[in-house]
Design a protein around this motif. Structure first.
Motif, PDB file in Angstrom:
ATOM      1  N   UNK A 163      -3.102  -4.131 -29.838  1.00  7.34           N
ATOM      2  CA  UNK A 163      -2.708  -5.527 -30.048  1.00  7.34           C
ATOM      3  C   UNK A 163      -3.870  -6.447 -29.662  1.00  7.34           C
ATOM      4  N   UNK A 164      -4.126  -7.439 -30.527  1.00  5.11           N
ATOM      5  CA  UNK A 164      -5.202  -8.392 -30.277  1.00  5.11           C
ATOM      6  C   UNK A 164      -4.829  -9.764 -30.827  1.00  5.11           C
ATOM      7  N   UNK A 165      -5.482 -10.765 -30.296  1.00  5.19           N
ATOM      8  CA  UNK A 165      -5.511 -12.070 -30.953  1.00  5.19           C
ATOM      9  C   UNK A 165      -6.542 -11.994 -32.078  1.00  5.19           C
ATOM     10  N   UNK A 166      -6.255 -12.671 -33.190  1.00  6.16           N
ATOM     11  CA  UNK A 166      -7.190 -12.639 -34.327  1.00  6.16           C
ATOM     12  C   UNK A 166      -6.990 -13.877 -35.172  1.00  6.16           C
ATOM     13  N   UNK A 167      -8.097 -14.446 -35.640  1.00 10.65           N
ATOM     14  CA  UNK A 167      -8.071 -15.617 -36.513  1.00 10.65           C
ATOM     15  C   UNK A 167      -8.935 -15.305 -37.730  1.00 10.65           C
ATOM     16  N   UNK A 168      -8.293 -15.300 -38.903  1.00  5.77           N
ATOM     17  CA  UNK A 168      -8.997 -14.951 -40.119  1.00  5.77           C
ATOM     18  C   UNK A 168      -8.936 -16.048 -41.164  1.00  5.77           C
ATOM     19  N   UNK A 169     -10.073 -16.270 -41.829  1.00  8.17           N
ATOM     20  CA  UNK A 169     -10.165 -17.270 -42.902  1.00  8.17           C
ATOM     21  C   UNK A 169     -10.762 -16.599 -44.141  1.00  8.17           C
ATOM     22  N   UNK A 202      -3.791 -12.817 -48.267  1.00 10.61           N
ATOM     23  CA  UNK A 202      -4.140 -11.689 -47.414  1.00 10.61           C
ATOM     24  C   UNK A 202      -5.163 -12.082 -46.360  1.00 10.61           C
ATOM     25  N   UNK A 203      -4.752 -11.991 -45.097  1.00  8.04           N
ATOM     26  CA  UNK A 203      -5.672 -12.245 -43.986  1.00  8.04           C
ATOM     27  C   UNK A 203      -5.738 -13.662 -43.482  1.00  8.04           C
ATOM     28  N   UNK A 204      -5.026 -14.600 -44.104  1.00 11.16           N
ATOM     29  CA  UNK A 204      -5.075 -16.011 -43.691  1.00 11.16           C
ATOM     30  C   UNK A 204      -4.115 -16.214 -42.520  1.00 11.16           C
ATOM     31  N   UNK A 205      -4.649 -16.203 -41.331  1.00 17.19           N
ATOM     32  CA  UNK A 205      -3.808 -16.268 -40.125  1.00 17.19           C
ATOM     33  C   UNK A 205      -3.411 -17.683 -39.727  1.00 17.19           C
ATOM     34  N   UNK A 206      -4.088 -18.692 -40.263  1.00 20.02           N
ATOM     35  CA  UNK A 206      -3.883 -20.062 -39.786  1.00 20.02           C
ATOM     36  C   UNK A 206      -2.944 -20.882 -40.666  1.00 20.02           C
ATOM     37  N   UNK A 207      -2.351 -20.256 -41.675  1.00 21.88           N
ATOM     38  CA  UNK A 207      -1.448 -20.988 -42.571  1.00 21.88           C
ATOM     39  C   UNK A 207      -0.143 -21.280 -41.844  1.00 21.88           C
ATOM     40  N   UNK A 208       0.202 -22.553 -41.756  1.00 23.52           N
ATOM     41  CA  UNK A 208       1.463 -22.953 -41.123  1.00 23.52           C
ATOM     42  C   UNK A 208       2.541 -23.231 -42.161  1.00 23.52           C
ATOM     43  N   UNK A 209       2.142 -23.711 -43.349  1.00 14.42           N
ATOM     44  CA  UNK A 209       3.127 -24.050 -44.381  1.00 14.42           C
ATOM     45  C   UNK A 209       2.486 -23.954 -45.758  1.00 14.42           C
ATOM     46  N   UNK A 210       3.348 -23.782 -46.745  1.00 11.75           N
ATOM     47  CA  UNK A 210       2.951 -23.798 -48.158  1.00 11.75           C
ATOM     48  C   UNK A 210       3.553 -25.040 -48.807  1.00 11.75           C
ATOM     49  N   UNK A 211       2.780 -25.705 -49.647  1.00  9.23           N
ATOM     50  CA  UNK A 211       3.248 -26.868 -50.406  1.00  9.23           C
ATOM     51  C   UNK A 211       3.173 -26.533 -51.889  1.00  9.23           C
ATOM     52  N   UNK A 212       4.329 -26.553 -52.553  1.00 14.31           N
ATOM     53  CA  UNK A 212       4.379 -26.326 -53.990  1.00 14.31           C
ATOM     54  C   UNK A 212       4.095 -27.638 -54.704  1.00 14.31           C
ATOM     55  N   UNK A 213       3.154 -27.606 -55.647  1.00 15.28           N
ATOM     56  CA  UNK A 213       2.795 -28.793 -56.424  1.00 15.28           C
ATOM     57  C   UNK A 213       2.974 -28.534 -57.913  1.00 15.28           C
ATOM     58  N   UNK A 214       3.178 -29.613 -58.660  1.00 13.92           N
ATOM     59  CA  UNK A 214       3.332 -29.503 -60.099  1.00 13.92           C
ATOM     60  C   UNK A 214       2.543 -30.561 -60.833  1.00 13.92           C
ATOM     61  N   UNK A 215       2.167 -30.250 -62.072  1.00 15.34           N
ATOM     62  CA  UNK A 215       1.449 -31.204 -62.926  1.00 15.34           C
ATOM     63  C   UNK A 215       1.710 -30.840 -64.385  1.00 15.34           C
TER      64      UNK A 215
END
Length: 571
Positions: free
Chosen positions: A409-415, A439-452
Motif C-alpha cells: 500500500x502506498x500514496x500515489x498521485x498520477x497525471x 486510466x491512472x488519473x488519481x486527482x479527478x474529483x468529478x466528471x462534467x458532461x458537456x454538449x454542443x
C-alpha cells in the motif's frame, strides 16, 4: 441480409454488454470458484480489466488514503498486469503488455516518486531473467535498469536507496563441488548475488555472492536430480535485500531459512538469524527463529528489529507450521537475542506456498500480501484483522492460477498524458448512457458532461449538462433526449481545475455502432463458445440462402451476375 447482420450485432450486445460491477462482499460462492477462477471487472469506456475483489472484512481503521498495489498473474490470468486499486477495490491504474510483472511499488529517486516493477521471463528455475522499470507520475517509462556484468536482473527485489542506487538480486549458474550432497565435484549451482548499482551510470558499487560465504550443505532444499549439467541446484534462493544507514545489507534466503546481515565494507557475515547456523538465543521458545521459506525481510523499529513474511510451507516439503503469517522480531545485537514481539495471522489461516510480503505502514498498521494465495490483509499493530480481501477464489489458493508476488500500500498521485476514454452504450434497461474513465488519473474529483451541436464551433459553445462526483473507476451519465448531438466530458479536481477533456462523441452515430469491448477471462469460455456457435449458424444460414439463389437462377438460365444485380435492386 441487412436484418441478419443487425441480429448478429444484437446478439453480441446481449452477450458482452456489462455494467460496472461492484465488488463482492463476504461471498462464499466467490471463494468456491462459482464465478470463475479469476473474477474480473470489465468496463464500457475501455477494454481494460481489473480483479473483482471479494471483500471479507473492512474497517475505517484501514488506511484509506493509500492505494493497493498488485501484480496479478497466473494460469487463469490472460495478461499479467501491474495494477493499482483503491481502498474500495476499484481500479485506479493498470498496465500489461509485458511477459511477466512482479513487485509493483512506489519508490523515491532523487526526490521524485516513481512506480517500479520487474518484468521479464519468470520461468528460470524459480527466479527470473529481465529488467527493472521506473515509470514517472505520467506513467512514462524513464528507466530500464539491467543487472551489472551482463547478468540478467532477477524478479525478487529492487530497492532504491537514498543515495540514488539500486539494490537488486541476481542469479548465475556456476561450477561447484557438490560431493557433500552426493553429486559431482564439478556440479552446476545457482549462485545468488546482491548487487548495488548506480542508477544513473550503471556502475557496479557492491556485489556479494552467497556461495562464497555459505556451505551448500546448510541448505534445507532437497537436491534430488539437480546439480548436473543443465540442471543447476538452487541451494540458497535469495528473495530480498535491504540496506541500513551503516552501509550493511540484510539478505533473505528461502532455502537456508535465514536472514543474513552482511558487512558493506568486506562482504563478511556479521550475523545469521534462523536456519542451521543461527547465532541468536531465542527468547520466544523458538518462535523468533523457526521461520522457514520466508520472504520480504525488512529492517524494523529504527533498525533494531526485522519484519518477515513467514511462508512456513513449501511445495515438496511437509508443513512446518499450520499457516503462513507475518512476524515482527526484536533483535538485541549486543546480547545476541531474538524475541517475537508481533505476529499477524489471517482469519482463514492462509497457507502461501511461495512469494508473499509484509509491510509496516506509517500509521503502524501491517499489510500482508499472500503471494501465490490471492489474498491481502491489513492488520492493526497488535495483530487485529482490520481489512481482508481476496482477488481469486480461496478454494484455489496455491494452484498458481491467480497470484501476486507481493502486495503493498502506498500514496500515489498520477497525471496521465492520455485523454479520458469515453463511449456510449445502452444499459440493461435499454437506456443510452455516456461512460467515462481515465486510466491512472488519481486527482479527478468529478466528471462534467458537456454538449454542443457543433464540436468545431469553439469552447464557448459547449454547455454543461450534468456533473457527477467520481467514486469508481468508470462514471456513467444518462443521455436525455433533449441533449445536443455531440457529447464530451471534463475531468476536474477538487478545485474545479480541468485536468483533461475527452474527444467528442456523436451520440446519434454512436447509438448505431457502439458495442462494448470484448474481453474473456477465467471461465468465460462459455461466451466464446456461444459466439462461435452463433457465427457458425449465421454462416450456414447465409450460405444456404446464397446457394439456393444460385440453384434457382441456374434452373431459370439466369447468370449469377444478374442475380447479384437483382439482389442489389431489391435491397
Amino acid at each position: 441480409m441487412r436484418s441478419l447482420n443487425l441480429f448478429f450485432v444484437a446478439a453480441l450486445h446481449f452477450i458482452y454488454a456489462r455494467a460496472d460491477f461492484s465488488v463482492f462482499t463476504n461471498d462464499d460462492a466467490y471463494d468456491a470458484a462459482e464465478y470463475g477462477l479469476f473474477p474480473i471487472q470489465t468496463y464500457t469506456s475501455t477494454d481494460l480489466v481489473s480483479p473483482r475483489l471479494n471483500i471479507l472484512q473492512s474497517s475505517p481503521e484501514c488506511d484509506a488514503s493509500l492505494f493497493t498495489f498488485l501484480s496479478p498473474r497466473g494460469g487463469a490470468v490472460s495478461d499479467a498486469t501491474a495494477t493499482i486499486l483503491d481502498q474500495s477495490g476499484h481500479l485506479v491504474w493498470t498496465i500489461g503488455g509485458y511477459d511477466q510483472i512482479y513487485n509493483l511499488m512506489v519508490q523515491e529517486y532523487l526526490g521524485e516518486q516513481y512506480l517500479t516493477f520487474w518484468a521479464g521471463n519468470d520461468a528460470v528455475g524459480g527466479h527470473g531473467a529481465g529488467f527493472y522499470y521506473m515509470l514517472d507520475t505520467s506513467y512514462r517509462e524513464v528507466r530500464k535498469i539491467p543487472a551489472a556484468g551482463g547478468l540478467a536482473g532477477d524478479l525478487h527485489d529492487l530497492r532504491i536507496t537514498e543515495d540514488g542506487t539500486a539494490l537488486i538480486t541476481v542469479y548465475e549458474v556456476v561450477t561447484a563441488d557438490l560431493t557433500e550432497l552426493g553429486k559431482s565435484s564439478q556440479g552446476e549451482l545457482w549462485d545468488c548475488l546482491i548487487q548495488e548499482i548506480n542508477i544513473a551510470t550503471g556502475e557496479l558499487i557492491f556485489q556479494w555472492r552467497a556461495a562464497e560465504h555459505y556451505r551448500i550443505a546448510d541448505t534445507f532444499k532437497d537436491i534430488g536430480d539437480d546439480g548436473g549439467i543443465g540442471r543447476a541446484f538452487d541451494f540458497f534462493h535469495i528473495n530480498s535485500v535491504a540496506k541500513d544507514p551503516k552501509g550493511n545489507y540484510l539478505v533473505s534466503s528461502r532455502y537456508m531459512h535465514t536472514l543474513t546481515y552482511i558487512s558493506g565494507e568486506t562482504g563478511e557475515i556479521i550475523w545469521i538469524l534462523g536456519g542451521k547456523k543461527n547465532m541468536f538465543t531465542d527468547l520466544s521458545d523458538g518462535n523468533a527463529t523457526d521461520f522457514a521459506y520466508q520472504h520480504d525481510a525488512r529492517f524494523a523499529d529504527n533498525f533494531t528489529g526485522v519484519s518477515i513474511f513467514n511462508n512456513a510451507v513449501d511445495d515438496p516439503h511437509p508443513y512446518l507450521a499450520p499457516y503462513s503469517r507475518g512476524l515482527h522480531i526484536k533483535l538485541d545485537e549486543e546480547h545476541m537475542t531474538a524475541e517475537l514481539v508481533g505476529e499477524y495471522i489471517n482469519p482463514n489461516h492462509v497457507r502461501a506456498v511461495s512469494q508473499g510480503s509484509m509491510q509496516v505502514l506509517e500509521n503502524g498498521n501491517v499489510f500482508l500480501g499472500y503471494g501465490n494465495a490471492a489474498a491481502f490483509t491489513e492488520y492493526a499493530a497488535n495483530g487485529t484483522v482490520l481489512c481482508d480481501a481476496h482477488f481469486g477464489p480461496q478454494i484455489r489458493f496455491g494452484s498458481a492460477e491467480v497470484q501476486s508476488y507481493r502486495a503493498y500500500k502506498y500514496a500515489w498521485h498520477g497525471w496521465p498524458l492520455t485523454d479520458p476514454e469515453v463511449s456510449i452504450l445502452t444499459d440493461t434497461s435499454d437506456n443510452w448512457n455516456f461512460y467515462a474513465s481515465w486510466n491512472g488519473a488519481t486527482e479527478v474529483d468529478a466528471w462534467i458532461l458537456q454538449g454542443a451541436s457543433d464540436p468545431e464551433a469553439g469552447e464557448d459553445q459547449w454547455e454543461d449538462l450534468e456533473a457527477i462526483t467520481k467514486t469508481e473507476f468508470e462514471t456513467q451519465f444518462a443521455i436525455l433526449e433533449l441533449y445536443p448531438k455531440y457529447l464530451r466530458v471534463l475531468a476536474v479536481d477538487k478545485e474545479d481545475i480541468v485536468l483533461g477533456v475527452s474527444s467528442p462523441l456523436d451520440a446519434a452515430e454512436e447509438k448505431i455502432w457502439s458495442l462494448p469491448p470484448l474481453r474473456l477471462e477465467g471461465n468465460d469460455t462459455w461466451a466464446l463458445k456461444f459466439l462461435m456457435a452463433f457465427a457458425a449458424l449465421t454462416g450456414v444460414i447465409v450460405g444456404s440462402r446464397e446457394a439456393w439463389s444460385i440453384w434457382r437462377s441456374r434452373r431459370k438460365g439466369v447468370h449469377w451476375e444478374q442475380v447479384e444485380q437483382t439482389d442489389i435492386r431489391l435491397d
